[in-house]
Design a protein around this motif. Structure first.
Motif, mmCIF file in Angstrom:
data_model
loop_
_atom_site.group_PDB
_atom_site.id
_atom_site.type_symbol
_atom_site.label_atom_id
_atom_site.label_comp_id
_atom_site.label_asym_id
_atom_site.label_seq_id
_atom_site.Cartn_x
_atom_site.Cartn_y
_atom_site.Cartn_z
ATOM 1 N N MET A 189 -1.148 1.146 -3.888
ATOM 2 C CA MET A 189 -1.503 1.238 -2.472
ATOM 3 C C MET A 189 -2.463 0.125 -2.064
ATOM 4 O O MET A 189 -2.361 -0.422 -0.960
ATOM 5 C CB MET A 189 -2.106 2.605 -2.189
ATOM 6 N N ALA A 190 -3.386 -0.239 -2.949
ATOM 7 C CA ALA A 190 -4.330 -1.303 -2.615
ATOM 8 C C ALA A 190 -3.614 -2.620 -2.374
ATOM 9 O O ALA A 190 -4.002 -3.408 -1.509
ATOM 10 C CB ALA A 190 -5.350 -1.455 -3.732
ATOM 11 N N ALA A 191 -2.533 -2.862 -3.148
ATOM 12 C CA ALA A 191 -1.787 -4.109 -3.009
ATOM 13 C C ALA A 191 -0.930 -4.136 -1.755
ATOM 14 O O ALA A 191 -0.625 -5.218 -1.226
ATOM 15 C CB ALA A 191 -0.913 -4.328 -4.241
ATOM 16 N N MET A 192 -0.522 -2.985 -1.251
ATOM 17 C CA MET A 192 0.446 -2.925 -0.156
ATOM 18 C C MET A 192 -0.139 -2.464 1.175
ATOM 19 O O MET A 192 0.334 -2.867 2.245
ATOM 20 C CB MET A 192 1.586 -1.966 -0.540
ATOM 21 N N THR A 193 -1.131 -1.601 1.159
ATOM 22 C CA THR A 193 -1.625 -0.988 2.394
ATOM 23 C C THR A 193 -2.340 -2.001 3.278
ATOM 24 O O THR A 193 -3.066 -2.870 2.799
ATOM 25 C CB THR A 193 -2.588 0.174 2.075
ATOM 26 N N TRP A 194 -2.121 -1.866 4.555
ATOM 27 C CA TRP A 194 -2.858 -2.637 5.544
ATOM 28 C C TRP A 194 -3.363 -1.687 6.625
ATOM 29 O O TRP A 194 -2.936 -0.533 6.704
ATOM 30 C CB TRP A 194 -1.979 -3.722 6.172
ATOM 31 N N GLN A 195 -4.287 -2.132 7.411
ATOM 32 C CA GLN A 195 -4.889 -1.266 8.436
ATOM 33 C C GLN A 195 -4.843 -1.943 9.789
ATOM 34 O O GLN A 195 -4.962 -3.157 9.903
ATOM 35 C CB GLN A 195 -6.339 -0.929 8.069
#
Length: 456
Positions: free
Chosen positions: A308-314
């Protein structure tokens, strides 16, 4: 009502195409001008939708390849199970955006269930995260992005925030016979497309002792790329042994199982995938052996936080769902709902049906190889452990090339070529649910006719 005539026309032509797949010419053949029906000036005025559909069919059909049919043996390409073709048509009609749960609770739910089913079928760790991508290229990219995050985080570096400039060097190692999507994914990730290589044996399997030697050349962050199913021979890297080497070194282990990972669904073939449950990330295609329409693939990771850290954006406008949000696990946010077709495929086949389909493909590949071994001037180059057969014809490179072209020109089947041990070879892959013994025998006749013609 605006859609009825156009969809009726599309449905009629789709059924005609599917009904003819078993007997139609596999490839358009030489002399077909695929551009002719599409070319023309920019239309000045619009047309009736049904008329447009009819024009599209007339333009496309001369250049269509029956790659979804039972005698397409090039590359590694599956067909479309009946339920998956229907599911994909519904997905287009429903036009759901699968990135956010709030945008389509149904698409998110289908992915959540289908991903968990696939994880169980493939023997992946039960707590692994997963995401739906376009193909193994992006699945490999996603798994390796998670690995990049994890190994650099252990070294005290936040690659998502700070990028790679100034970061500790990551030592990336792949097998000498790794698939081309691996260096491509590494290039996308900023590692460059030339990883260090561990030696491979005569079937393309990574040699663990060579991996240990290559890893010993450096300290610090490391990523290892292994393979479940060599694209030429079907051979499997010894993943369990490789995982042990990675554990000793503290390296992230990624496994490219684009088609071979589906051997895990078969009790008879599962031993080939021993150790995949130890991998930190895995990639596999669904549009190959699961036989869902293009495009569809899965990535799994045993480190959901890194994934998730590699893919998630906000973004301030994004409303995060109460359950699993698909956009947190893959690069694409605005994307089609490919989870519907995967759910349909597993529901249509069940655990036993997936295993039977995989085993039948392997049996048919062996039938093809066994028949060719008896023919003078034909050499089967690989141990047929899965669904891939590697063949050379005659005593010259030109002979092999001419045989392949003769098969393609006949329209009876389509095969692809490769280079193995420095020489051209024919690569024959069986992964379509429709393929039968009769299709194999019909293709054998075309192969032998071409070979004997070139020999004569």
């Amino acid at each position: 009502m605006e859609h009825h005539a156009a969809l009726d026309a599309a449905h009629r032509h789709a059924l005609a195409w599917l009904d003819g797949l078993r007997e139609r010419r596999v490839h358009p053949g030489p002399g077909v001008d695929a551009m002719a029906g599409f070319a023309g000036p920019l239309p000045g005025h619009g047309e009736d939708p049904a008329t447009v559909v009819e024009a599209l069919v007339a333009a496309a059909e001369p250049g269509l390849v029956a790659s979804a049919g039972p005698r397409y043996f090039g590359y590694v390409i599956g067909g479309g199970l009946p339920s998956t073709v229907a599911a994909d048509q519904l997905a287009a009609a429903w036009d759901q955006v699968a990135g956010l749960e709030v945008m389509s609770p149904a698409a998110a739910a289908a992915e959540e269930v289908a991903g968990a089913w696939a994880r169980e079928l493939l023997g992946v760790a039960p707590d692994a995260s997963y995401g739906f991508t376009t193909g193994a290229q992006m699945a490999n990219f996603t798994g390796l992005a998670a690995g990049r995050h994890a190994v650099l985080a252990r070294a005290g570096w936040d690659v998502e925030r700070d990028g790679l400039q100034g970061a500790p060097r990551v030592h990336v190692v792949a097998g000498a016979q790794s698939h081309s999507t691996i260096p491509q994914a590494l290039r996308f990730l900023g590692f460059g497309g030339t990883p260090d290589h561990a030696e491979a044996d005569g079937q393309g399997r990574m040699v663990p002792s060579s991996l240990r030697e290559v890893l010993a050349r450096s300290e610090g962050p490391a990523i290892v790329c292994a393979q479940a199913g060599n694209v030429d021979t079907g051979a499997f890297d010894p993943v369990a042994e490789i995982a042990e080497v990675c554990r000793e070194r503290g390296a992230w282990l990624h496994v490219d199982g684009a088609f071979g990972l589906w051997a895990a669904a078969s009790p008879r073939l599962r031993h080939l995938t021993a150790g995949v449950e130890l991998a930190d990330s895995l990639a596999t295609d669904c549009h190959k052996w699961l036989n869902v329409p293009y495009d569809s693939a899965l990535v799994f990771t045993r480190d959901p936080e890194a994934h998730m850290a590699a893919m998630t954006w906000q973004a301030a406008y994004v409303q995060v769902g109460e359950s699993r949000d698909p956009f947190q696990f893959v690069p694409e946010s605005s994307r089609r709902a490919r989870g519907f077709a995967v759910w349909a495929a597993i529901r249509e086949l069940g655990r036993e049906g997936v295993a039977a389909m995989v085993e039948r493909s392997c049996d048919l590949a062996r039938r093809f190889a066994d028949a060719l071994r008896d023919e003078p001037g034909v050499e089967v180059l690989n141990e047929v452990v899965l669904n891939q057969v590697l063949v050379r014809f005659g005593d010259s490179d030109e002979h092999t090339a001419a045989v392949m072209q003769g098969i393609r020109d006949s329209g009876e089947a389509w095969v692809s070529g490769t280079v193995w041990d420095g020489r051209p070879a024919m690569r024959f892959s069986v992964s379509n649910w429709m393929t039968t013994e009769a299709d194999i025998d019909r293709t054998l006749a075309a192969v032998l006719t071409a070979h004997r013609s070139v020999t004569a």
